[in-house]
Scaffold this motif. Structure first.
Motif, PDB file in Angstrom:
ATOM      1  N   THR A   1       3.644  -0.719  -4.308  1.00 46.11           N
ATOM      2  CA  THR A   1       3.628   0.297  -3.441  1.00 46.11           C
ATOM      3  C   THR A   1       2.558   0.404  -2.544  1.00 46.11           C
ATOM      4  O   THR A   1       1.449   0.020  -3.052  1.00 46.11           O
ATOM      5  CB  THR A   1       4.031   1.605  -4.325  1.00 46.11           C
ATOM      6  N   THR A   2       2.777   0.640  -1.390  1.00 46.05           N
ATOM      7  CA  THR A   2       1.831   0.790  -0.192  1.00 46.05           C
ATOM      8  C   THR A   2       1.763   2.346  -0.144  1.00 46.05           C
ATOM      9  O   THR A   2       2.616   2.851   0.178  1.00 46.05           O
ATOM     10  CB  THR A   2       2.004  -0.212   1.068  1.00 46.05           C
ATOM     11  N   VAL A   3       0.557   2.790  -0.160  1.00 44.75           N
ATOM     12  CA  VAL A   3       0.358   4.412   0.066  1.00 44.75           C
ATOM     13  C   VAL A   3      -0.634   4.376   1.511  1.00 44.75           C
ATOM     14  O   VAL A   3      -1.867   4.079   1.502  1.00 44.75           O
ATOM     15  CB  VAL A   3      -0.343   5.030  -1.131  1.00 44.75           C
ATOM     16  N   LYS A   4      -0.111   5.027   2.273  1.00 46.21           N
ATOM     17  CA  LYS A   4      -0.479   5.405   3.559  1.00 46.21           C
ATOM     18  C   LYS A   4      -1.433   6.720   3.689  1.00 46.21           C
ATOM     19  O   LYS A   4      -0.676   7.658   3.280  1.00 46.21           O
ATOM     20  CB  LYS A   4       0.398   5.100   4.850  1.00 46.21           C
TER      21      LYS A   4
ATOM     22  N   THR B   1       8.498   9.059   0.982  1.00 48.61           N
ATOM     23  CA  THR B   1       8.681   7.838   0.301  1.00 48.61           C
ATOM     24  C   THR B   1       9.719   7.031   0.911  1.00 48.61           C
ATOM     25  O   THR B   1      10.631   7.578   1.372  1.00 48.61           O
ATOM     26  CB  THR B   1       8.753   7.580  -1.239  1.00 48.61           C
ATOM     27  N   SER B   2       9.787   5.837   1.037  1.00 52.18           N
ATOM     28  CA  SER B   2      10.793   5.045   1.556  1.00 52.18           C
ATOM     29  C   SER B   2      10.622   3.534   0.985  1.00 52.18           C
ATOM     30  O   SER B   2       9.632   2.967  -0.027  1.00 52.18           O
ATOM     31  CB  SER B   2      10.929   4.788   3.018  1.00 52.18           C
ATOM     32  N   GLU B   3      11.580   2.480   0.927  1.00 59.05           N
ATOM     33  CA  GLU B   3      11.452   1.190   0.664  1.00 59.05           C
ATOM     34  C   GLU B   3      12.023   0.236   1.817  1.00 59.05           C
ATOM     35  O   GLU B   3      13.168  -0.298   1.816  1.00 59.05           O
ATOM     36  CB  GLU B   3      12.946   1.195  -0.502  1.00 59.05           C
TER      37      GLU B   3
ATOM     38  N   CYS C   1      12.258  -3.859  -3.274  1.00 61.71           N
ATOM     39  CA  CYS C   1      11.210  -3.929  -4.073  1.00 61.71           C
ATOM     40  C   CYS C   1       9.885  -3.379  -3.713  1.00 61.71           C
ATOM     41  O   CYS C   1       8.574  -3.562  -4.275  1.00 61.71           O
ATOM     42  CB  CYS C   1      11.009  -4.939  -5.265  1.00 61.71           C
ATOM     43  N   GLU C   2       9.724  -3.156  -2.381  1.00 58.10           N
ATOM     44  CA  GLU C   2       8.203  -2.960  -1.852  1.00 58.10           C
ATOM     45  C   GLU C   2       8.624  -1.379  -1.186  1.00 58.10           C
ATOM     46  O   GLU C   2       9.257  -1.255  -0.343  1.00 58.10           O
ATOM     47  CB  GLU C   2       7.990  -3.839  -0.546  1.00 58.10           C
ATOM     48  N   TYR C   3       7.962  -0.513  -1.764  1.00 55.50           N
ATOM     49  CA  TYR C   3       7.916   0.843  -1.309  1.00 55.50           C
ATOM     50  C   TYR C   3       6.752   1.293  -0.472  1.00 55.50           C
ATOM     51  O   TYR C   3       5.895   0.586  -0.561  1.00 55.50           O
ATOM     52  CB  TYR C   3       7.744   1.727  -2.665  1.00 55.50           C
ATOM     53  N   LEU C   4       6.909   2.349   0.324  1.00 54.00           N
ATOM     54  CA  LEU C   4       5.992   2.962   1.272  1.00 54.00           C
ATOM     55  C   LEU C   4       5.865   4.402   0.889  1.00 54.00           C
ATOM     56  O   LEU C   4       7.097   4.978   0.876  1.00 54.00           O
ATOM     57  CB  LEU C   4       6.293   2.645   2.500  1.00 54.00           C
ATOM     58  N   MET C   5       4.695   4.792   1.095  1.00 54.75           N
ATOM     59  CA  MET C   5       4.466   6.437   0.442  1.00 54.75           C
ATOM     60  C   MET C   5       3.458   6.899   1.518  1.00 54.75           C
ATOM     61  O   MET C   5       2.439   6.300   1.600  1.00 54.75           O
ATOM     62  CB  MET C   5       4.081   6.401  -1.101  1.00 54.75           C
TER      63      MET C   5
END
Length: 529
Positions: free
Chosen positions: A480-483, A495-497, A501-505
Motif C-alpha cells: 500500500t502507498t499512502v499519499k 482507497t483504490s487499487e 495487489c497494489e493499493y493507494l490510500m
C-alpha cells in the motif's frame, strides 16, 4: 507578506493592468522578438522575413513562430491573454474553429462564433479556491507547529522516562538475583524433605506389597494342598496346566518338579521359592467360575452390514455410507474404552490397593510453603524485569524512529484510522500496518506493514510505503502507498487499487502542511492582460 494579502493583490491585477501592444497570439515574454519596424527572424533562427509577413496566414517559419495569431502553421501555438484569469497556450489549429478555447474569446476573432468572456468569473472562482486553500494550509500549519511543540515535549518526556526505567532495571536485576539465591536456598531443603517423604512412602508401599503377596501365597498354598496334609506335591501342582513352562499343552512331571525346586513336595515354609516360579501364570481356583468378558461391540458389527444389504452395492446413499462409517468408528472407540488391556487394569487396581500418598508432615509442608513463596516472589520480580525490558525497547524505538524532520508525525504512532466503503473496512495504523476487512464479516487481510518514507527527494515525507502484506493468489504480496495531503483533520479519505495487489490510500494530516508559500509566482502568472 501574507498569503491573503497576495491573493487580494491578484484580485486587483485584472483591473489595474494595462494592455501592452504586440501581435495577436504573442505572449508578453516574447514581445521583444516582434518589432514592427524590423525584419522578423524565426525563433528557431532558420530564416528572416519582412515583418509584414507575420500573421499573414501563410507559414514561413518551420517552427510556426511567424504565425502566432493564425491557423496557418500546424505546429504553431496561440497565446490566450485571459485577463482576469490565468493565461494559456492552445494549438494554432484551434484558432477560428468556431469553438471558444480562450476564456477571453480572442481565439475566435474572425469565426463569427458567439463567445462570452468568462475570464473574470473563472478568476474570481479560482481566487476564492486559492483563498480557501490558503486558509486551510495556514490553519494546518498552525496545527503542525502545535504538533511539533508537543512532539518535542513528548520526546523529552520519553528520554526522561527511559533514563528512569533504565535506572529501575538495574535495581530490578539486583533484586532478581537476590531472590534467585533465596529461592535456590529454600528449594534445597524442600527437595530433600520431599525425597525423604517419597522414600518413606515407597518403603511403606513395598511392605504392603510384600504382605499382600504373602497373603496371596498362603491362599494359593491352601488351594494347591488338595489333601490338606500341609504339603504341596508335584501331582497337586500338575493339576494347574496353565503353569506349563513351555505352554505346549503337556505339563509333565519333570517340568512340575523343576518348578518345585527339584523336590517332590514342599511345606508352607518352603513354598515361597515355588510361589516365585508360578505366580505370574497361576490362575486362582476362586476365579475359575467367572466367565470371560464378551466383546459385544464386535458382535454388533453385522447389524450395520444387514442394513446395507437393503440397497444394491452401487446404490447405497452416500450420506448413509458416511453415517455407517461414523457409527463403526464410534463402536470401535466404545469397545476400546470398555475393554481396556488387562495389564493396565491390573496396574490401576494395584495403585488403588496401595492407596494415595499420605500428606506431608508439618515440618515438610512448612519447607514447601517457604520454597513456594520464594518461587512466587522470584517469578514476580522476573516478570517485572521482562516488562521493564519491553518498556525500554519500546521507548528506544519511539525515540529513534523517523517521525519527520521535527517529529511532527509522532502523534500518529499507536493510532489507527478507518475508512468504510460499500464492501470493505480499511484500517490504517501509521508506522505499523494497513488492513482490509469485509464489511459484513470475514477475515482480515494484511495490505502491508510499515516499510519506509517514499516521497520524492524534495518532499520525502509526503508518501508512506507499506510492504510485504498477504500474498495474492498466484501474484505478489500486497502493498500500500499512502499519499499524505495537508488538512486540518486527520482522516483517510479514499482507497483504490490502481494495480493488482497494489493499493493507494489518500490520507489527510496537518503534519504534512507546509508554511504558506509566497505567492509571487501566482502574481507573475496574472501580470499579463
Amino acid at each position: 507578506m501574507s498569503c491573503q494579502y497576495l491573493l487580494l493583490l491578484l484580485l486587483s491585477v485584472g483591473v489595474s493592468a494595462v494592455e501592452v501592444h504586440r501581435p495577436r497570439g504573442v505572449p508578453l515574454s516574447k514581445r521583444q522578438f516582434y518589432e514592427e519596424d524590423k525584419p522578423f527572424t524565426c525563433l528557431d533562427g532558420s530564416r528572416t522575413i519582412p515583418f509584414d509577413r507575420v500573421n499573414d496566414d501563410y507559414c514561413d517559419c518551420q517552427d510556426g513562430s511567424d504565425e502566432p495569431g493564425t491557423a496557418a502553421c500546424p505546429n504553431g501555438s496561440f497565446h490566450c491573454t485571459n485577463a482576469g484569469f490565468r493565461p494559456a497556450f492552445i494549438p494554432s489549429s484551434r484558432i477560428n474553429d468556431g469553438i471558444c478555447d480562450c476564456c477571453d474569446t480572442t481565439d475566435e476573432y474572425n469565426s463569427g462564433a458567439s463567445c462570452q468572456n468568462t475570464c473574470r468569473d473563472l478568476g474570481r472562482k479560482e481566487r476564492e479556491s486559492l483563498l480557501k486553500m490558503a486558509e486551510i494550509a495556514k490553519e494546518g500549519f498552525q496545527l503542525k507547529q502545535q504538533l511539533i511543540h508537543e512532539a518535542k515535549s513528548g520526546l523529552e518526556d520519553k528520554k526522561l522516562k527511559l533514563s528512569e526505567v533504565q535506572s529501575s532495571k538495574k535495581d530490578l536485576e539486583s533484586k532478581v538475583e537476590a531472590l534467585r539465591t533465596v529461592k535456590e536456598t529454600a528449594e534445597q531443603p524442600e527437595k530433600e524433605a520431599k525425597e525423604r517423604h517419597m522414600q518413606a512412602w515407597e518403603e511403606q508401599k513395598a511392605i504392603a506389597r510384600m504382605e499382600k503377596d504373602k497373603a496371596k501365597m498362603n491362599e494359593v498354598f491352601l488351594e494347591l494342598d488338595d489333601d490338606a496334609d500341609g504339603f504341596v506335591s508335584v501331582a497337586e501342582l500338575m493339576s494347574h496346566s496353565e503353569l506349563d513352562p513351555d505352554s505346549d499343552s503337556s505339563f509333565t512331571e519333570a517340568e512340575a518338579q523343576v518348578l518345585m525346586g527339584g523336590v517332590d513336595k514342599v511345606d508352607l515354609a518352603a513354598f515361597g521359592a515355588v510361589w516365585n516360579n508360578i505366580k505370574e501364570k497361576y490362575l486362582s481356583e476362586s476365579n475359575a467360575d467367572i466367565p470371560a468378558p464378551v466383546e459385544t461391540a464386535q458382535e454388533e458389527t453385522p447389524v450395520s452390514d444387514n442394513d446395507s444389504d437393503q440397497y444394491p452395492e452401487d446404490d447405497i446413499p452416500e450420506e448413509e455410507e458416511e453415517e455407517d462409517e461414523d457409527d463403526e468408528d464410534d463402536d470401535q472407540d466404545e469397545s476400546d474404552y470398555k475393554v481396556p488391556p488387562t495389564a493396565r487394569t491390573q496396574e490401576k487396581k494395584d495403585d488403588d490397593d496401595e492407596g494415595t500418598m499420605p500428606p506431608y508432615d508439618q515440618e515438610t509442608q512448612n519447607l514447601i510453603d517457604a520454597a513456594q513463596k520464594a518461587r512466587d516472589e522470584f517469578d514476580e520480580a522476573e516478570r517485572a524485569l521482562r516488562e521493564v525490558d519491553d518498556q525500554i525497547k519500546n521507548l528506544e524505538k519511539e525515540i529513534s524512529f523517523d517521525f519527520g524532520p521535527s517529529a511532527e508525525f509522532g502523534y500518529l504512532y499507536s493510532q489507527c484510522y478507518e475508512l468504510t466503503t460499500s464492501e470493505y473496512i480499511y484500517r490504517l495504523c501509521p508506522f505499523n500496518r494497513v488492513s482490509q476487512k469485509p464489511k459484513y464479516g470475514g477475515s482480515e487481510t494484511n495490505l502491508g506493514t510499515w516499510g519506509k518514507w517514499a516521497g520524492p527527494e524534495d518532499n520525502i515525507y509526503s508518501v508512506m510505503k507499506y510492504e510485504h502484506g498477504t500474498g495474492c493468489w498466484q501474484g505478489p504480496n500486497r502493498s500500500t502507498t499512502v499519499k499524505l495531503t495537508c488538512g486540518k483533520e486527520t482522516v483517510v479519505t479514499s482507497t483504490s487499487e490502481p494495480s493488482r495487489c497494489e493499493y493507494l490510500m489518500e490520507f489527510i494530516t496537518p503534519a504534512v502542511c507546509q508554511e504558506p508559500a509566497n505567492l509571487d509566482s501566482d502574481l507573475h502568472e496574472h501580470e499579463e492582460l
